[in-house]
Design an enzyme around this catalytic site. Structure first.
Site, PDB file in Angstrom:
ATOM      1  N   CYS A  49       0.824  -1.216   0.000  1.00 20.49           N
ATOM      2  CA  CYS A  49       0.000   0.000   0.000  1.00 20.49           C
ATOM      3  C   CYS A  49       0.855   1.263   0.000  1.00 20.49           C
ATOM      4  CB  CYS A  49      -0.935   0.003   1.214  1.00 20.49           C
ATOM      5  SG  CYS A  49      -0.092   0.221   2.790  1.00 20.49           S
ATOM      6  N   CYS A  54      -1.014  -1.802   5.521  1.00 24.00           N
ATOM      7  CA  CYS A  54      -1.231  -3.224   5.214  1.00 24.00           C
ATOM      8  C   CYS A  54      -0.216  -4.161   5.849  1.00 24.00           C
ATOM      9  CB  CYS A  54      -1.250  -3.439   3.708  1.00 24.00           C
ATOM     10  SG  CYS A  54       0.376  -3.440   2.922  1.00 24.00           S
ATOM     11  N   GLY A 408       4.501  14.254  16.532  1.00 23.57           N
ATOM     12  CA  GLY A 408       4.118  14.265  15.115  1.00 23.57           C
ATOM     13  C   GLY A 408       2.610  14.154  14.988  1.00 23.57           C
ATOM     14  N   LEU A 461       7.538  21.747  18.447  1.00 23.77           N
ATOM     15  CA  LEU A 461       6.834  21.239  19.619  1.00 23.77           C
ATOM     16  C   LEU A 461       7.887  20.448  20.405  1.00 23.77           C
ATOM     17  CD1 LEU A 461       4.260  20.542  21.231  1.00 23.77           C
ATOM     18  CD2 LEU A 461       3.886  18.643  19.664  1.00 23.77           C
ATOM     19  N   GLU A1332     -14.629 -20.378  -4.483  1.00 26.85           N
ATOM     20  CA  GLU A1332     -15.522 -19.220  -4.438  1.00 26.85           C
ATOM     21  C   GLU A1332     -16.768 -19.380  -3.578  1.00 26.85           C
ATOM     22  OE1 GLU A1332     -15.410 -17.121  -8.647  1.00 26.85           O
ATOM     23  OE2 GLU A1332     -15.761 -19.258  -8.828  1.00 26.85           O
TER      24      GLU A1332
END
Ligand SMILES: Cc1cc2nc3c(=O)[nH]c(=O)nc-3n(C[C@H](O)[C@H](O)[C@H](O)COP(=O)(O)OP(=O)(O)OC[C@H]3O[C@@H](n4cnc5c(N)ncnc54)[C@H](O)[C@@H]3O)c2cc1C
Ligand code: FES
Ligand code: FES
Length: 1405
Positions: A49, A54, A408, A461, A1332
């Protein structure tokens, strides 16, 4: 000073080998994944991905601290981790655990032995997530476990890979493989495996591949430690810049690659003016780019100062995981890694709270908060830290949390309106932040920070401070803290629809006998807000009030005014209602009956909310299979062919083939308009645009060629929209660049100018297609046949339901390996194309037609496919053809590996449908007639869509409807073309059938199973409905399967229990349902060749493609079975001699398409036939040798046959005879679900399947297929929302928006039984298909959900004064939690409280 921070070279260890890279060699935007896959021999980590969603790319990263002499390690996604952040780190990929040459690791062997890998594309990432969990557990202080086990616990094992996706297995076997390491596992609970047989004496760990505590791998090599130690003499921090070392094993240089490309480009340049001068660019790149790692805040600001004066683009990073969320739109010149600033990573414990450096990873925060909560002695004070840690453990996935920083996350929330969990819960906990700009340091509340204008690089930060909260013994108040999140997955990788955190003090007011809240913090976020907020008005309203139904109602009404999602927020009403539910959950705990003030609050009250955390339920399973040794080794659950190679990452997929010299890479440019002339394609002026080498488009199609990208027997589809783009997502051209990443990024720079003049309005919906008469023809032979006389059926009916709608949306394939092809031009206009295709034969045809060359000029090779599910059939052709066209034009190899977003956007998927049914039935539930008006959205091209009507009706025909009539329209729309996807049509048909049955049952107020069984086929009606495939009466097993399932799963008993549960629980409801399956399978012809080499090795070629379904394994078993009669030891040892080779369209022709569940049996049948041919040739030799010397070894037989010039290669084309070209398979599935009425969350508590597999060729493979397809079906029916925008452009185009099932959304208990229904004379060795049909059984989950929603609607029927009957509602597909909540009622809490407060008021009066 700034230059001091620049990293000039990079040293790291990869699988124990040293790599050193000079700064100018590698672009600082290079990810670890790209580095590994393109610069080293390792291919284990896969690109699934590229956005952290993933887990296919997971690796282990280890760091060494010379100060403490300690090595720490963690899993990380290599697709987001930037290579330069790993200076002096050690990286281990799955190859580093073990491999074919050095021996596989125990994890590889157990993944194989538990049948936990199918296509194998996810497996390396799974192995690494498991390995990392083992290492972490083993490094803990826990007690040493029994030898052979890890310190990991079963519950940790279940979460070890919660961020890893697998589209094939359904996760159950992976959980078993992982649990087998756990010290507290009961081995008997583990599923089918090759290590022990069921029923053998109690399994023990010695049967498992041995495991060494700690993982048994050196994760940080000595040489790197020494180097770090020696560097420490020169610098305090090993991560600050180092001079170029002279170690060069195996020193990398990009020279070879670069020179190759430069010469190619020079050559291209002479032919095209548009090509850029690559050489020059490399030099400027090296000059401009840089990775900076400041080691102090001062250094950071000096750096920022100096950089800002130049015109470079800068990215400040810690973990860089935000690149998975907000994709970079262009390259950056400079990266500043602030992870090296010590203050940003420090954690300081203070009496008033804990200060966490902004660069601290989320994982470290969790550890710290847990430790801190344990060390605190205040009664409820530790709750805040503990609950923060618990909530953080649900953020992202383990491997993201290991690199993602807390700061972050908060900056993302502040800067980009990211729907953060972290910001919300820290806001609820009253946190403050420390900011540093060049001149000043500021301490402000998190709330103030979130409200400031978006942060820029001139402010850092620094840290977040979380205060200690304690109960106040003086005022006798108790501290209460709760956090909540509603997300489409409880644990893995799903951001919240809405989240919240509530903190306050509560005390019991003796005078009123009620509880009162003070000091309230009510934080809400992610609901479509700019940033998390505090519900001030609600806080103010509640503070000091006695908690009663009316005060809670008042608070909720105020909350509705506060929580207002921004315009355009998806599921806005849902989010608001869930926020209301959260506040109600929190407050209801105190609305009555808190025991002792100042002590921990217990939740017990008649008003209180009866929710519980189902994500903590452990997973269990049971499998029943029957091995059969009649055709040994056929019928045995042997492990998958080549499975260890898949686990160790050595199994080669297309993208693993090393890029040939001069290889270029392509990415599609696609249309964002549904119907428009493409006037012009331009590129933004950007760094990425500089990477474009050229663009290939329709103009480059050779004169004799055609603009064709796909074809079926029904028609062709264009490769490029030229001159008109006909749908959003259509290819307009291909951008060519030096690397895939460059091509991908360059494609984002495209600006297409369209012209809509003189064009019709595009057709985007099925209704518009009807209005415009826009249909594809369905040839008469394919149009299904009506049965009986519908009018007569209706006339006989006692009751009628007329024209009721049900809608089913599309589903995306989500194969883990996206579409890919590598095209290599050869002499005389020939071409070799490596394609990840289920249909290489037709890919060859399409490519040849596009190029205008004879078919024989094109060789398409497919080794294995990383998941197909139908999507790598006809939809694989455009990529293979485009790559071939580019290679043809550029005269060099071209690879295309579609990135996940493009793939999702262009490829299409399952057919969306809209059905209206009218049904007549008797009072006893017998249906007398069904009519269906069905619209099917086929998209822009015909593809295989004309077969869909008959398969929908085939799925519907599992019941005897009396008369069955239909009107089906195949709509042509300006949407992506829809193609076949696992159980195409049957899946939708079956759901429509179940919807009708349930509707009838609800009208008659009877159990749906009663109506089901009433309408089961008799054998005679079966023959009428399925002429030609019904088989003999004895093979009709559905009745017995259904009875068996309802009995073994205690259906009736559970129905009673569920009723009891529902009557006792207001906010949780359960439902149960059981559905039957009749599925028609039609094997197709297939070629096969079996060849025996002179040393006795056996090589088999088949037409079928290995897509994870175990085709090669069955073919291997079939070969061993068939040739076993010539093998003196039965077939012992024969399996290992068999090699199945990749499909090659010039080697074995007529390979056909792999699909329809029957390719394994067809390939097996062809193999059997070829083996028989060989046997008949070898028998005379065998007989002769036997006469001479008794027993004859295989090797001697082959040697002699070879000497006698026997043809040792037999080639066949198997064509099914009339009796075996169509048959039915049967099954049944039962599921029980629970829904949470406040959030809509769905938990599948249990699923049971019984499946008739005939004599299974391999029960382990078939079981895997059944489980995997069932889970994929759950995705379709429940979770996967394939959404488009108003132009038809797919917007659910990433792992962020499209949620396939993960390990935390599968059934908590999953039992599967494979029935061996004996001898089927027309089947291949009496076997039946498994690939299937079980998708259809997942409709049991959908039906159970309907039951549960029905119970919820009944519960609230009075208080919500629903207009229609609570049981009359439409449950479309998919039905995710947002829809569940909507159907239960967005306002049930309000209405409920209104009711209560009216009573309260009446009582008080
Ligand atoms: C797959 C996935 C799933 C996720 N799921 C969730 C979820 O469920 N809930 C949730 O809340 N979050 C989720 N996240 C978000 C994740 O927590 C953040 O991406 C991560 O925390 C960002 O940290 P980082 O170190 O990687 O930041 P980076 O990506 O390195 O930086 C992010 C941004 O912050 C800036 N920045 C970073 N640190 C500082 C600093 N100290 N001062 C100033 N600017 C700074 C950077 O310049 C950049 O603009 C998910 C992320 C991924 C990839
Ligand atoms: S490829 Fe890295 S997480 Fe998917
Ligand atoms: S085996 Fe997991 S995706 Fe195929």
């Amino acid at each position: 000073m700034a230059e001091d921070a620049r990293l000039e070279s990079l040293v790291l260890a990869l699988n124990g080998q040293r790599y050193e890279v000079a700064g100018c060699d590698i672009d600082p935007s290079t990810t670890l994944l790209e580095f590994i896959r393109t610069r080293t021999p390792f291919r284990g980590p896969k690109l699934g991905c590229g956005e952290g969603g993933c887990g296919a790319c997971v690796v282990l990263i280890a760091k060494y601290s010379p100060a403490t002499d300690e090595v720490t390690s963690f899993s990380a996604n290599s697709c987001l981790t930037l290579i330069y952040s790993l200076n002096f780190c050690s990286v281990i990929t799955t190859e580093g655990l073990g491999n074919a040459r050095d021996g596989f690791h125990s994890i590889h062997k157990r993944m194989s032995g538990f049948h936990a890998s199918q296509c194998g594309f996810c497996t390396p990432g799974m192995c690494m997530s498991i390995f990392s969990s083992l290492v972490t557990a083993d490094n803990s202080e826990r007690q040493k476990p029994t030898d052979g086990f890890s310190k990991l616990t079963v519950s940790e094992a279940e979460n070890a890979f919660s961020g890893n996706l697998c589209r094939c297995t359904g996760y159950r076997p992976i959980v078993d493989a992982c649990k087998s390491f756990a010290s507290d596992v009961d081995l008997e609970d583990l599923g089918l495996n090759i290590f022990w047989k069921k029923g053998n004496k109690k399994p023990d760990v010695s049967k498992l591949p041995s495991y060494t505590l700690g993982g048994g791998i050196c994760i940080f090599p000595e040489f790197l430690m020494s180097e770090i130690k020696s560097l420490k003499d020169h610098a305090d921090n090993v991560n600050i810049p180092v001079s170029k070392g002279n170690h060069c094993h195996p020193r990398l240089s990009s020279n070879t690659l670069c020179c190759g490309i430069c010469s190619l480009l020079d050559c291209l340049k002479s032919g095209s003016k548009s090509l850029r001068n690559h050489k020059t660019d490399v030099n400027t790149t090296a000059y401009k780019k840089g990775w900076y790692r400041p080691t102090s805040i001062t250094q950071y600001f000096k750096l920022i100062n100096s950089i800002q004066s130049s015109d470079s683009s800068v990215k400040v990073v810690v973990g860089n995981t935000s690149a998975g969320v907000y994709k970079d739109q262009d390259f950056y010149n400079k990266y500043i890694d602030i992870g090296g600033i010590p203050e940003l990573s420090s954690i300081i414990r203070k009496p008033e709270g804990i200060q966490i450096g902004a660069a601290t990873t989320i994982s470290r925060c969790i550890e710290t908060l847990v430790q801190e909560s344990k060390s605190m002695c205040s009664p409820n004070g530790s709750d805040v830290f503990r609950k923060l840690a618990e909530h953080l453990s649900k953020v992202a996935s383990p491997f993201v949390r290991n690199t993602a920083s807390i700061g972050g996350n908060i900056v993302l929330a502040q800067k980009y309106q990211f729907p953060s969990d972290v910001a919300t819960i820290l806001l609820g906990a009253g946190s403050t932040v420390c900011l540093q700009s060049v001149v000043e340091r500021q301490h402000i509340t998190l709330e103030e920070f979130l409200e400031q204008p978006p942060l820029n690089t001139t402010t850092l930060l620094i840290s977040i401070f979380v205060p200690h909260w304690i109960s106040d013994p003086h005022t006798e108040t108790s501290l209460v803290f709760q956090t909540y999140r509603a997300a489409s997955r409880p644990l893995g990788n799903a951001v919240s629809y809405v989240n919240s955190a509530f903190l306050g003090h509560v005390f019991f007011e003796g005078s009123s006998g009620k509880f009162v809240l003070s000091n309230l913090h009510l934080a809400f976020g992610a609901y479509g807000t700019e940033h998390a907020i505090k519900a001030r008005k609600v806080e103010k309203f509640l503070i000091g009030k006695s908690l009663t139904a009316s005060s809670v109602l008042g608070a909720i009404q105020l909350l509705r005014e506060t929580i207002v999602p921004m315009k355009g927020t998806l599921h806005a009403e849902y989010r608001v209602s869930v926020a209301v539910g959260f506040l109600f959950s929190f407050l209801s705990s105190f609305a009555k009956g808190m025991a002792v003030p100042g002590k921990p609050v217990t939740i017990s009250s008649t008003y209180s909310v009866d929710t519980h955390d189902n994500s903590e339920l452990s997973l269990s399973s049971h499998q029943e299979t029957i091995s059969d040794d009649e055709y040994k080794p056929i019928g045995e659950p042997t492990k998958k062919y080549g499975v260890e190679l898949q686990a160790s990452g050595e199994a080669a997929y297309v993208d693993d083939i090393p890029a040939p010299k001069n290889c270029l890479h392509g990415e599609f440019i696609y249309s964002t308009q549904p119907l428009a002339y493409v006037k012009n394609i331009k590129f933004k002026s950007s760094l990425a645009s500089e990477k474009i080498i050229t663009v290939v488009s329709a103009k480059d199609i050779p004169r004799n060629g055609q603009n064709i990208g796909s074809m079926t027997r029904f028609g062709d589809e264009s490769l490029f929209g030229d001159p008109i783009a006909e749908y959003a997502g259509q290819a307009l051209g291909v951008i060519i660049a030096e690397t895939q990443r460059y091509a991908d990024m360059a494609a984002k720079q495209v600006v297409v100018e369209y012209d809509m003049a003189d064009l019709n309005t595009p057709i985007l919906t099925m209704e518009q297609a009807v209005q415009n008469n826009s249909y594809f023809d369905v040839p008469a032979v394919l149009y299904p046949k009506q049965i009986g006389d519908f009018s007569k059926g209706m006339a006989e009916a006692d009751h009628k339901i007329l024209s009721t709608e049900v809608k089913l949306a599309s589903q995306y394939y989500f194969y883990m390996e996206t579409q890919t092809a590598l095209a290599i031009p050869d002499e005389n206009d020939t071409m070799v194309v490596y394609s990840s295709s289920q249909y290489p034969e037709l890919a060859q045809t399409v490519i040849a037609r596009c190029l205008g060359v004879p078919f024989g000029n094109v060789r398409v090779i497919t080794r294995r496919v990383g998941g197909g599910f139908g999507g790598k059939g006809y939809r694989s052709f455009p990529v293979a053809t485009a790559a071939a066209l580019c290679a043809y034009k550029l005269k060099c190899p071209v690879k295309m590996y579609l990135n996940r977003n493009t793939d999702m956007l262009m490829v299409g998927g399952r057919h969306p449908m809209k059905a209206h049914y009218s049904v007549g039935f008797k009072s006893d539930g017998k249906i007398t007639g069904l009519h269906l008006d069905l619209l099917i959205d086929a998209g822009i091209s015909v593809d295989l869509s004309p077969i869909i009507p008959s398969s929908v009706i085939s799925g519907l025909k599992k019941y005897n409807w009396g008369a069955l009539s239909f009107d089906i329209k195949l709509c042509k729309t300006n949407n992506t073309s829809k193609s076949t996807m696992r159980a195409p049509g049957e899946t939708q048909g079956s759901l429509i059938a179940e919807t009708v049955i349930e509707h009838v049952a609800s009208v008659l107020s009877v159990d749906a199973n009663y109506v089901r069984e009433k309408n089961f086929h008799t054998y005679d009606s079966l023959v009428l409905y399925f002429p030609g495939s019904a088989g003999e009466a004895s093979t009709y097993t559905l009745h017995s399967i259904f009875d068996r399932l309802t009995l073994t799963s205690s259906y009736l008993n559970r129905v009673d229990l569920i009723q009891q549960f529902n009557s006792c629980n207001k906010w949780l409801k359960r439902g149960i349902s059981c559905v039957p399956l009749i599925y028609s399978v039609a094997p197709r012809p297939a070629p096969g060749r079996v060849s025996v080499l002179n040393d006795g090795s056996i090589v088999v070629d088949v037409g079928g493609i290995e897509i994870g379904q175990g085709l090669w394994t069955k073919v291997q078993q079939m070969t061993a079975f068939a040739l076993g009669q010539l093998w003196p030891e039965g077939c012992e040892g024969l399996l290992e001699r068999v090699r199945i080779v990749q499909a090659d369209t010039l080697n074995l022709i007529q390979g056909g398409v792999t699909g329809g569940s029957s390719s394994s049996e067809s390939s097996c049948a062809a193999t059997l036939q070829a083996c028989k041919m060989l046997i008949s040739r070898l028998n005379p030799v065998m007989n002769k040798l036997r006469l001479e010397s008794g027993t004859v070894s295989w090797d001697n037989l082959i040697a002699q046959a070879s000497k006698e010039n026997v043809n040792l290669s037999a080639s066949v084309y198997w064509v099914p005879d009339n009796g075996s070209n169509s048959y039915l398979t049967y099954g049944a599935g039962l599921s029980e679900v629970e829904i949470d009425l406040l959030t809509g969350a769905i938990t599948i508590l249990r699923s049971d399947l019984v499946y008739d597999c005939g004599k299974s060729l391999n029960p382990a493979v078939d079981l895997g297929q059944i489980e995997g397809s069932f889970i994929q079906g759950i995705g379709f029916f429940i979770h996967e929302e394939h959404q488009t925008n108003s132009d038809g452009l797919v917007v659910s185009n990433s792992t962020w928006d499209y949620k396939i099932p993960s390990v935390d959304t599968i059934p908590k208990q999953f039992n599967v039984e494979l029935l061996n229904t004996g001898y089927h004379k027309n089947r291949v060795l009496s076997s039946k298909a498994s690939g299937e049909p079980a998708v259809v059984l997942a409709s049991s989950v959908h039906c159970a959900l309907r039951e549960a929603i029905g119970a919820a609607r009944k519960e609230f029927a009075d208080s919500t004064r629903q207009k229609s009957s609570p049981l009359t509602f439409q449950l479309n597909v998919p039905s995710p939690m947002t829809l569940v909540k909507e159907l239960c009622g967005f306002d049930i809490v309000d209405k409920y409280l209104e009711n209560l407060s009216t009573h309260e008021f009446a009582n008080e009066a």
